[in-house]
Design a protein around this motif. Structure first.
Motif, short mmCIF file in Angstrom:
data_model
loop_
_atom_site.label_atom_id
_atom_site.label_comp_id
_atom_site.label_asym_id
_atom_site.label_seq_id
_atom_site.Cartn_x
_atom_site.Cartn_y
_atom_site.Cartn_z
N GLU A 1 0.74 -1.22 -0.14
CA GLU A 1 -0.03 0.09 -0.20
C GLU A 1 0.95 1.27 -0.01
N SER A 2 2.17 0.94 -0.50
CA SER A 2 3.08 2.10 -0.61
C SER A 2 2.34 3.52 -1.27
N PRO A 3 2.44 4.75 -0.61
CA PRO A 3 1.80 5.92 -1.26
C PRO A 3 2.62 6.38 -2.56
N SER A 4 3.79 5.38 -3.09
CA SER A 4 4.42 5.80 -4.35
C SER A 4 3.67 6.05 -5.64
N ALA A 5 4.02 6.61 -6.53
CA ALA A 5 3.32 6.69 -7.62
C ALA A 5 3.45 5.17 -8.47
N GLU A 6 4.88 4.61 -8.19
CA GLU A 6 4.93 3.07 -8.67
C GLU A 6 3.73 2.39 -8.05
N VAL A 7 3.29 2.31 -7.08
CA VAL A 7 2.35 1.26 -6.60
C VAL A 7 0.80 2.00 -6.81
N GLN A 8 0.48 3.29 -6.46
CA GLN A 8 -0.66 3.92 -6.45
C GLN A 8 -1.05 4.46 -7.99
N GLY A 9 0.03 4.66 -8.68
CA GLY A 9 -0.21 5.19 -10.16
C GLY A 9 -0.55 6.67 -9.79
N HIS A 10 -1.11 7.35 -10.88
CA HIS A 10 -1.60 8.76 -10.93
C HIS A 10 -3.26 8.96 -10.50
N SER A 11 -3.84 8.07 -10.44
CA SER A 11 -5.28 7.70 -10.32
C SER A 11 -5.56 6.64 -9.64
N PRO A 12 -6.88 6.46 -9.10
CA PRO A 12 -7.27 5.23 -8.59
C PRO A 12 -7.28 4.01 -9.68
N ALA A 13 -7.44 4.41 -10.88
CA ALA A 13 -7.61 3.55 -11.93
C ALA A 13 -6.26 2.59 -12.21
N GLN A 14 -5.11 3.44 -11.77
CA GLN A 14 -3.74 2.98 -12.30
C GLN A 14 -3.14 2.31 -11.04
N LYS A 15 -3.96 2.08 -9.92
CA LYS A 15 -3.31 1.42 -8.80
C LYS A 15 -2.83 0.26 -9.25
N LYS A 16 -1.51 -0.64 -8.89
CA LYS A 16 -1.06 -1.69 -9.14
C LYS A 16 -1.05 -2.71 -7.85
N ILE A 17 -1.45 -3.87 -8.25
CA ILE A 17 -1.55 -4.86 -7.21
C ILE A 17 -0.01 -5.56 -6.80
N VAL A 18 0.35 -5.33 -5.95
CA VAL A 18 1.93 -5.82 -5.63
C VAL A 18 1.75 -7.03 -5.02
N MET A 19 2.28 -8.13 -5.40
CA MET A 19 2.18 -9.41 -4.84
C MET A 19 3.52 -10.19 -4.38
N GLY A 20 3.60 -11.19 -3.50
CA GLY A 20 4.68 -11.62 -3.10
C GLY A 20 5.61 -10.73 -2.00
N LYS A 21 5.11 -10.25 -1.30
CA LYS A 21 5.73 -9.31 -0.25
C LYS A 21 5.58 -9.78 1.07
N GLN A 22 4.95 -10.88 1.35
CA GLN A 22 4.71 -11.39 2.73
C GLN A 22 6.08 -11.58 3.43
N ASP A 23 7.27 -11.60 2.96
CA ASP A 23 8.57 -11.66 3.75
C ASP A 23 9.49 -10.46 3.52
N VAL A 24 8.85 -9.33 2.99
CA VAL A 24 9.44 -8.02 2.99
C VAL A 24 10.03 -7.60 4.12
N GLY A 25 11.13 -7.07 4.02
CA GLY A 25 11.67 -6.36 5.36
C GLY A 25 11.93 -4.89 5.16
N ILE A 26 12.28 -4.28 6.29
CA ILE A 26 12.62 -2.98 6.35
C ILE A 26 13.81 -2.46 6.92
N VAL A 27 14.78 -1.74 5.78
CA VAL A 27 16.19 -1.39 6.18
C VAL A 27 16.49 -0.36 6.57
N ALA A 28 15.59 0.81 6.65
CA ALA A 28 15.57 2.27 7.20
C ALA A 28 14.05 2.81 7.21
N ALA A 29 14.06 3.81 8.11
CA ALA A 29 12.76 4.73 8.02
C ALA A 29 13.55 6.12 8.31
#
Length: 99
Positions: A38-66
């Motif tokens: 659900e990242s607010p990036s344009a890469e995921v959200q697109g530039h409109s609701p119709a452009q939102k991408k479904i991102v799969m396979g991230k159940q093991d994703v980690g975070i390296v920095a904030a």
């Protein structure tokens, strides 16, 4: 729209969960997978609701920095290289189900 200020951001690698607490007493958890998909990036959200991408396979994703961004957001850097979303405090409240 709430103006609560975050008092704690705790990233748990073992639980793969962000716990966020606010100065109004509310606390919530957000799975790392949810943060990534659900990242607010344009890469995921697109530039409109119709452009939102479904991102799969991230159940093991980690975070390296904030990284703080001014007084209004945090940039989260994921271990898959994604780092372009700026998570505002309001958006984190929403993802945590705190409205």
């Amino acid at each position: 729209m709430s103006r609560a200020w975050p008092t704690r951001l705790e990233f748990s690698k073992s639980r793969k969960m962000l716990t966020i607490a606010f100065d109004d007493g509310q606390t919530g958890d957000i799975a790392f997978e949810t943060l990534r998909t659900e990242s607010p990036s344009a890469e995921v959200q697109g530039h409109s609701p119709a452009q939102k991408k479904i991102v799969m396979g991230k159940q093991d994703v980690g975070i390296v920095a904030a990284n703080p961004v001014g007084r209004y957001a945090v940039q989260i850097v994921f271990d898959d290289g994604h780092d372009s979303g700026l998570f505002t405090w309001e958006y984190l409240r929403e993802l945590a189900g705190l409205g």
